[in-house]
Structures are given as C-alpha cells and as structure tokens.
Design a protein around this motif. Structure first.
Motif, PDB file in Angstrom:
ATOM      1  N   SER A  73     -11.327  64.653 -37.237  1.00 38.83           N
ATOM      2  CA  SER A  73     -11.194  65.422 -36.007  1.00 38.83           C
ATOM      3  C   SER A  73      -9.754  65.814 -35.744  1.00 38.83           C
ATOM      4  CB  SER A  73     -11.717  64.589 -34.817  1.00 38.83           C
ATOM      5  OG  SER A  73     -10.881  63.473 -34.589  1.00 38.83           O
ATOM      6  N   GLY A  74      -8.819  65.334 -36.549  1.00 40.15           N
ATOM      7  CA  GLY A  74      -7.419  65.657 -36.364  1.00 40.15           C
ATOM      8  C   GLY A  74      -6.771  65.976 -37.694  1.00 40.15           C
ATOM      9  N   ASP A  75      -7.282  66.979 -38.401  1.00 41.34           N
ATOM     10  CA  ASP A  75      -6.803  67.251 -39.755  1.00 41.34           C
ATOM     11  C   ASP A  75      -5.999  68.546 -39.838  1.00 41.34           C
ATOM     12  OD1 ASP A  75      -8.852  68.998 -39.327  1.00 41.34           O
ATOM     13  OD2 ASP A  75     -10.001  68.484 -41.113  1.00 41.34           O
ATOM     14  N   GLY A  76      -5.219  68.829 -38.803  1.00 41.47           N
ATOM     15  CA  GLY A  76      -4.309  69.973 -38.865  1.00 41.47           C
ATOM     16  C   GLY A  76      -3.209  69.723 -39.882  1.00 41.47           C
ATOM     17  N   PRO A  77      -2.254  70.643 -39.981  1.00 44.43           N
ATOM     18  CA  PRO A  77      -1.172  70.471 -40.950  1.00 44.43           C
ATOM     19  C   PRO A  77      -0.290  69.281 -40.604  1.00 44.43           C
ATOM     20  CG  PRO A  77      -0.731  72.326 -39.485  1.00 44.43           C
ATOM     21  CD  PRO A  77      -2.135  71.898 -39.221  1.00 44.43           C
ATOM     22  N   LEU A  78       0.276  68.669 -41.634  1.00 44.30           N
ATOM     23  CA  LEU A  78       1.175  67.540 -41.425  1.00 44.30           C
ATOM     24  C   LEU A  78       2.437  67.988 -40.695  1.00 44.30           C
ATOM     25  CD1 LEU A  78       1.013  65.789 -44.921  1.00 44.30           C
ATOM     26  CD2 LEU A  78       0.363  64.769 -42.745  1.00 44.30           C
ATOM     27  N   PRO A  79       3.008  67.096 -39.872  1.00 43.68           N
ATOM     28  CA  PRO A  79       4.284  67.431 -39.249  1.00 43.68           C
ATOM     29  C   PRO A  79       5.381  67.543 -40.303  1.00 43.68           C
ATOM     30  CG  PRO A  79       3.712  65.131 -38.851  1.00 43.68           C
ATOM     31  CD  PRO A  79       2.517  65.768 -39.475  1.00 43.68           C
ATOM     32  N   THR A  80       6.400  68.295 -40.010  1.00 42.35           N
ATOM     33  CA  THR A  80       7.512  68.455 -40.946  1.00 42.35           C
ATOM     34  C   THR A  80       8.255  67.139 -41.075  1.00 42.35           C
ATOM     35  OG1 THR A  80       7.736  70.751 -40.260  1.00 42.35           O
ATOM     36  CG2 THR A  80       9.574  69.779 -41.462  1.00 42.35           C
ATOM     37  N   LYS A  81       8.273  66.601 -42.298  1.00 42.03           N
ATOM     38  CA  LYS A  81       8.841  65.275 -42.499  1.00 42.03           C
ATOM     39  C   LYS A  81      10.318  65.219 -42.139  1.00 42.03           C
ATOM     40  CE  LYS A  81       6.030  62.793 -45.880  1.00 42.03           C
ATOM     41  NZ  LYS A  81       6.060  62.112 -47.188  1.00 42.03           N
ATOM     42  N   GLY A  82      11.034  66.233 -42.530  1.00 35.47           N
ATOM     43  CA  GLY A  82      12.471  66.222 -42.287  1.00 35.47           C
ATOM     44  C   GLY A  82      12.800  66.145 -40.808  1.00 35.47           C
ATOM     45  N   THR A  83      12.114  66.949 -40.036  1.00 37.84           N
ATOM     46  CA  THR A  83      12.353  66.956 -38.587  1.00 37.84           C
ATOM     47  C   THR A  83      11.952  65.629 -37.971  1.00 37.84           C
ATOM     48  OG1 THR A  83      11.966  69.341 -38.502  1.00 37.84           O
ATOM     49  CG2 THR A  83      11.804  68.122 -36.432  1.00 37.84           C
ATOM     50  N   LEU A  84      10.766  65.114 -38.352  1.00 40.02           N
ATOM     51  CA  LEU A  84      10.292  63.839 -37.810  1.00 40.02           C
ATOM     52  C   LEU A  84      11.257  62.711 -38.173  1.00 40.02           C
ATOM     53  CD1 LEU A  84       7.977  62.358 -36.333  1.00 40.02           C
ATOM     54  CD2 LEU A  84       6.903  62.007 -38.572  1.00 40.02           C
ATOM     55  N   THR A  85      11.701  62.695 -39.425  1.00 39.15           N
ATOM     56  CA  THR A  85      12.631  61.650 -39.868  1.00 39.15           C
ATOM     57  C   THR A  85      13.942  61.712 -39.090  1.00 39.15           C
ATOM     58  OG1 THR A  85      11.684  61.601 -42.095  1.00 39.15           O
ATOM     59  CG2 THR A  85      13.939  60.782 -41.838  1.00 39.15           C
ATOM     60  N   ARG A  86      14.447  62.885 -38.899  1.00 40.49           N
ATOM     61  CA  ARG A  86      15.725  63.042 -38.193  1.00 40.49           C
ATOM     62  C   ARG A  86      15.600  62.566 -36.735  1.00 40.49           C
ATOM     63  NH1 ARG A  86      16.235  67.745 -39.410  1.00 40.49           N
ATOM     64  NH2 ARG A  86      15.502  68.839 -37.524  1.00 40.49           N
ATOM     65  N   GLN A  87      14.524  62.946 -36.083  1.00 34.55           N
ATOM     66  CA  GLN A  87      14.362  62.579 -34.675  1.00 34.55           C
ATOM     67  C   GLN A  87      14.111  61.080 -34.495  1.00 34.55           C
ATOM     68  OE1 GLN A  87      11.176  65.216 -33.543  1.00 34.55           O
ATOM     69  NE2 GLN A  87      12.564  66.861 -32.944  1.00 34.55           N
ATOM     70  N   LEU A  88      13.271  60.507 -35.354  1.00 30.64           N
ATOM     71  CA  LEU A  88      12.985  59.078 -35.239  1.00 30.64           C
ATOM     72  C   LEU A  88      14.192  58.236 -35.629  1.00 30.64           C
ATOM     73  CD1 LEU A  88       9.318  58.822 -36.609  1.00 30.64           C
ATOM     74  CD2 LEU A  88      10.086  58.823 -34.233  1.00 30.64           C
ATOM     75  N   THR A  89      14.901  58.656 -36.664  1.00 28.54           N
ATOM     76  CA  THR A  89      16.100  57.919 -37.074  1.00 28.54           C
ATOM     77  C   THR A  89      17.130  57.901 -35.955  1.00 28.54           C
ATOM     78  OG1 THR A  89      15.730  58.498 -39.404  1.00 28.54           O
ATOM     79  CG2 THR A  89      17.942  57.772 -38.783  1.00 28.54           C
ATOM     80  N   SER A  90      17.264  59.023 -35.275  1.00 25.94           N
ATOM     81  CA  SER A  90      18.195  59.091 -34.154  1.00 25.94           C
ATOM     82  C   SER A  90      17.794  58.122 -33.045  1.00 25.94           C
ATOM     83  CB  SER A  90      18.248  60.518 -33.598  1.00 25.94           C
ATOM     84  OG  SER A  90      19.048  60.584 -32.430  1.00 25.94           O
ATOM     85  N   ALA A  91      16.511  58.106 -32.702  1.00 24.00           N
ATOM     86  CA  ALA A  91      16.043  57.215 -31.639  1.00 24.00           C
ATOM     87  C   ALA A  91      16.159  55.751 -32.041  1.00 24.00           C
ATOM     88  CB  ALA A  91      14.602  57.557 -31.280  1.00 24.00           C
ATOM     89  N   LEU A  92      15.923  55.441 -33.308  1.00 25.25           N
ATOM     90  CA  LEU A  92      16.004  54.057 -33.778  1.00 25.25           C
ATOM     91  C   LEU A  92      17.436  53.531 -33.737  1.00 25.25           C
ATOM     92  CD1 LEU A  92      13.520  54.130 -36.796  1.00 25.25           C
ATOM     93  CD2 LEU A  92      13.235  52.860 -34.666  1.00 25.25           C
ATOM     94  N   GLY A  93      18.402  54.418 -33.656  1.00 26.46           N
ATOM     95  CA  GLY A  93      19.794  54.006 -33.546  1.00 26.46           C
ATOM     96  C   GLY A  93      20.197  53.595 -32.140  1.00 26.46           C
ATOM     97  N   ASP A  94      19.299  53.708 -31.190  1.00 29.32           N
ATOM     98  CA  ASP A  94      19.614  53.325 -29.815  1.00 29.32           C
ATOM     99  C   ASP A  94      19.905  51.818 -29.744  1.00 29.32           C
ATOM    100  OD1 ASP A  94      19.341  52.623 -26.986  1.00 29.32           O
ATOM    101  OD2 ASP A  94      18.518  54.639 -26.735  1.00 29.32           O
TER     102      ASP A  94
END
Length: 473
Positions: A73-94
């Motif tokens: 029921s949720g099989d749309g395109p995958l999120p862009t890995k590069g963008t997701l990695t950059r945003q999560l890595t930034s938040a994990l540095g908090d």
C-alpha cells in the motif's frame, strides 16, 4: 504521493483501526467473537480444568487486525538517499542526543536499508523493548489468544482455589470500563457462586494459586523506585487492576497482588451469597480440578495494541512470561528473555538483542536499531498478518498514547508531520528512543529506529525531528 493522498492513507488506517476497536468492543460486551459464539451464562455444573502441561492460554477465532495494511500500500518511489542521508546525519549531530546514538531507516517493500548509523549496536532501548516483546507474543501465541482466570474445586469439599492465568489487566470491583474490555473478577465471582449454589454449597474456604509465573517478581536492572512510584507492580500470575490499590491512580501498587486479588474475590463471593472463611492462603490447584467459573481477557491483539499505545509495563511483563510458557521455558524473566529471542530468531530478526525484562524498564536491555526497524517492517507487511497489531498499536504523532501528550511533535521542524508518523517512544534517565513507521511524501512505507542512551538531558525534540525528516523525505 501528494500530501492530500497521505492524509487519505492515514485516515484509511485510522478507520480500519476504529472498526477493529468497535467490533472488539461489541464482541466482548455481547460475548460474541468474529469466528465463534461463546456462552455468557454461568456454568451450573463443574467442568474439567485443562490437564497439567496443557496451554494456559485458550485460543478463539477472530478476524485479522488491519488486514489491508501492507508494504504494497506504500510502494511509491524510494526517497533520494543522498538527501535523506544528509538531513539525518545533520540531525544526528545534535549535542542533545549525547555520545552514543544508533539510527536505521528501512524500506518495507524491499527490506533495503536506506540509512544507517551504528545499525547493529546494542543500545538501551527503554520502552521500545515492548515492540520485540509484543512481536514475539503475537508470533508465538497468536493474535487470538486469551488469558484465563479461573476458580476451581479445592482438594476438599467446600474449598475453592482462585487460579491466576497471568492477566494483570483483570478488573477488580472498582475498575472503570476500558478498551480493551477487561475480564472481570466480579463476573468470575458471580459465575463461581452460581455453580456453588447449584451444588448446594453456601460456605467455602478460599485459597489462591499464582504458580503459573515463577522466579523473581522484580527484573534485574529495575530501579528501586519503580514499584513505589507506580511504574510497575511486582510480576505475579494472579493480579487485578495491575496491582493498583486504588485504580485508576497509578500508585500505590500493592506489595502482594495475589493476596490482594483473593481478598477482593472473597468479598465479591460474599455479595453473591457465598460465605468465605477468614483465612485465605496460597495453595496450588490440583491438575484437572473441576472448574467452577472462568473469565477470559480480550484477544491478544487488543492487549498488544494497548500495551504499545499506553506503554503498559505490567502487560508487557505478563506477555514475556506467556511467551516463555508457550516456548517451553521457565516462566521467569530469564526464561521469557530466552523465549522471546528464540521466537524472533525464527522470524529472522533476533540478532543483537539482549533482554532482562519485557517492558524496557531494565537498564540492562540492549537492542540494535536494525532489529527494531526490521520487526516494524514485518508488522506492516502482507507476509506477517499475525504481527499487524504492532502497527495498529503504534501511537500516532500528536494524537494518541505517548505521542499524544502535548509535548511531542510540537517543534517547528516536526509539527508539520503530526498525524503522519506512528511510533513507540522510550524514556528513562539519560535514555530517549523512538521507533516506528511513516509514508514518505511519495507514498513509500518505511520504518525507522532512533536510539540514544547517553543523553545529557532530553533528546525527544531531536528524535521527533528525525522521524519527521523521514516522513517528509
């Protein structure tokens, strides 16, 4: 998938869950289940109790939970890995997260790891432990299992034994109506009294049997204040109102839940015209003893949903013991831990998990982000329908359970995802965790787990930001 479509998906899931709840309430209030009719009348003749060694958890048939919830029921395109990695890595540095953090995001369609930071590191999970306990219970016992509390004939004429079936949700005489509907000690007394009167018995000696669970009643790694503060009761197989002296108040918890429940049962029998001797002592019921009355809990899937939404420590500890019994282990904390891990290993998700309890109160527990995210992915897949109560039991950001307390998803970087994230929280001193699921902006169903156990103060806003980042990716 557009934002409107994501709200449609959320609404659909909410409606499905509501229908499950309404159906469950109707079923339990009328003694009707989706697959079988059960008599609500009191027995007039004793019936044989299950023989020793048989399963203490009877099973009835009911419908699947959220049958339409699946990765498809949720099989749309995958999120862009590069963008997701950059945003999560930034938040994990908090700095609020502290020095030990693990994070995983998994695509439920393919099982692909979309993001990972220390994915296999065992981190103290706090209450996200309940995810693994509930998953093992659903897989081992089945979502339709019910927990039974019984009164049986004692060894001598005129004696009755109240037998605990490991249902801490058993309602005492002052309990309020809840969902899921609780088995009632008053109902058990009425059924038992009817049987006794039919036999011409008007006075009995009462004892109680809490031997289904064994071993310590407090888990290794529990802090001394947990029971006095009302976080949890000592774990016994015979408990009413989760050991609360004055429900629904969280505390105080009683020191001896079996004795407390048996005394209440004696008073309820007296109201039904059955005299009970003053001395009420523990005694083991004989194998095959004639049953005088019985009450059953709500189906396990309902108990699991409640355990996760409300973060119910007492039910989680009871479920740990029931998995132990089903898997042939001692009904102790240690046996439960072994059994839960064995069940998860059968499912292929038992790696990097070490348990000392089922609720997550123990600071000795260790679970990897990867294990949590994989279990959650299974709960949302068509291949594991027995686990769907995990998904439907997840609190909804800003709306329910431990995510609906007015403190979560209120920041500028997370409040736009209110209603679009489902997740289980975990909180202990210096420990904050969050594990759940969301659909991305293009409709891809993903699961995530974020764990930190060296938190300087409070990392909940950062965890909300991480989950919101995944949901809007």
């Amino acid at each position: 998938m557009a934002r409107h479509d994501r709200w449609v998906m959320l609404t659909t899931l909410a409606v499905l869950q509501a229908l499950t709840i309404v159906t469950g309430v109707y079923a339990m209030t009328t003694d009707f289940s989706l697959g079988a009719l059960t008599s609500g009348s009191s027995p007039t003749k004793p019936t044989a109790s299950p023989a020793e060694g048989s399963s203490p958890v009877p099973v009835v048939t009911s419908g699947p939970v959220l049958a339409q919830l699946s990765a498809k029921s949720g099989d749309g395109p995958l999120p862009t890995k590069g963008t997701l990695t950059r945003q999560l890595t930034s938040a994990l540095g908090d700095k609020a997260l502290g020095s030990r953090v693990g994070a995983v995001v998994i695509d439920t369609v393919t099982g692909e790891q979309l993001f990972a930071a220390n994915p296999d590191l065992g981190i103290t999970p706090a209450s996200t432990t309940k995810i693994v306990t509930c998953a093992a219970a659903l897989s081992s016992l089945g979502p339709d299992a019910r927990l039974s509390t019984r009164a049986v004939q004692g060894a001598k004429p005129g004696t009755v034994v109240l037998v605990g079936g490991g249902d801490p949700f058993l309602a005492g005489p002052s309990a309020k109506v809840t969902y899921p509907k609780q088995a009632s000690l008053a109902t058990l007394a009425a059924r038992t009294a009817a049987t006794l009167k039919a036999q011409g018995v008007r006075k009995v000696t009462l004892s109680y049997d809490s031997s289904l669970f064994t071993g310590a009643t407090k888990a290794p790694g529990w802090k001394t204040n947990y029971i006095p503060d009302g976080e949890v009761a000592p774990t016994y197989a015979l408990t009413m109102d989760e050991g609360r002296q004055n429900p629904p108040a969280r505390s105080p918890r009683v020191a001896n839940p079996p004795q407390f429940a048996a005394a209440a049962f004696a008073r309820l029998l007296a109201r039904q015209g059955i005299g009970v001797s003053k001395s009420i002592r523990p005694a083991k019921a004989a194998a095959g003893a004639a049953e005088l009355g019985k009450v059953d809990s709500a189906p396990l899937f309902s108990l699991v949903e409640h355990t996760l939404t409300a973060s119910d420590n007492d039910l989680a500890e009871a479920l740990l013991r029931h998995v132990a019994i089903k898997e042939g282990q001692p009904a102790t904390y240690e046996g439960g831990a072994k059994a839960v891990i064995a069940v998860l290993q059968r499912l292929g998700v038992g790696q990097n998990i070490a348990l000392s309890d089922g609720s997550g109160l123990s600071i000795r527990n260790r679970i990897s982000p990867n294990a949590l995210a994989k279990i959650l992915a299974m709960s949302g897949s068509a291949g594991h329908p027995d686990l769907h109560a995990i998904a439907s039991g997840m609190p909804i950001a800003g709306f329910s359970g431990t995510l609906g307390n007015g403190r979560r998803f209120t920041g500028a970087d997370s409040k736009d995802q209110v209603g679009l994230v489902r997740a289980k929280t975990g909180t202990l001193n210096n420990i904050n965790t969050l594990a759940g699921m969301a659909t991305t902006k293009d409709g891809r169903l993903v699961t995530f787990a974020f764990l930190a156990d060296r938190v300087p103060a409070n990392a909940e806003p950062v965890l909300d930001r991480l989950a919101a980042t995944v949901a809007r990716s």
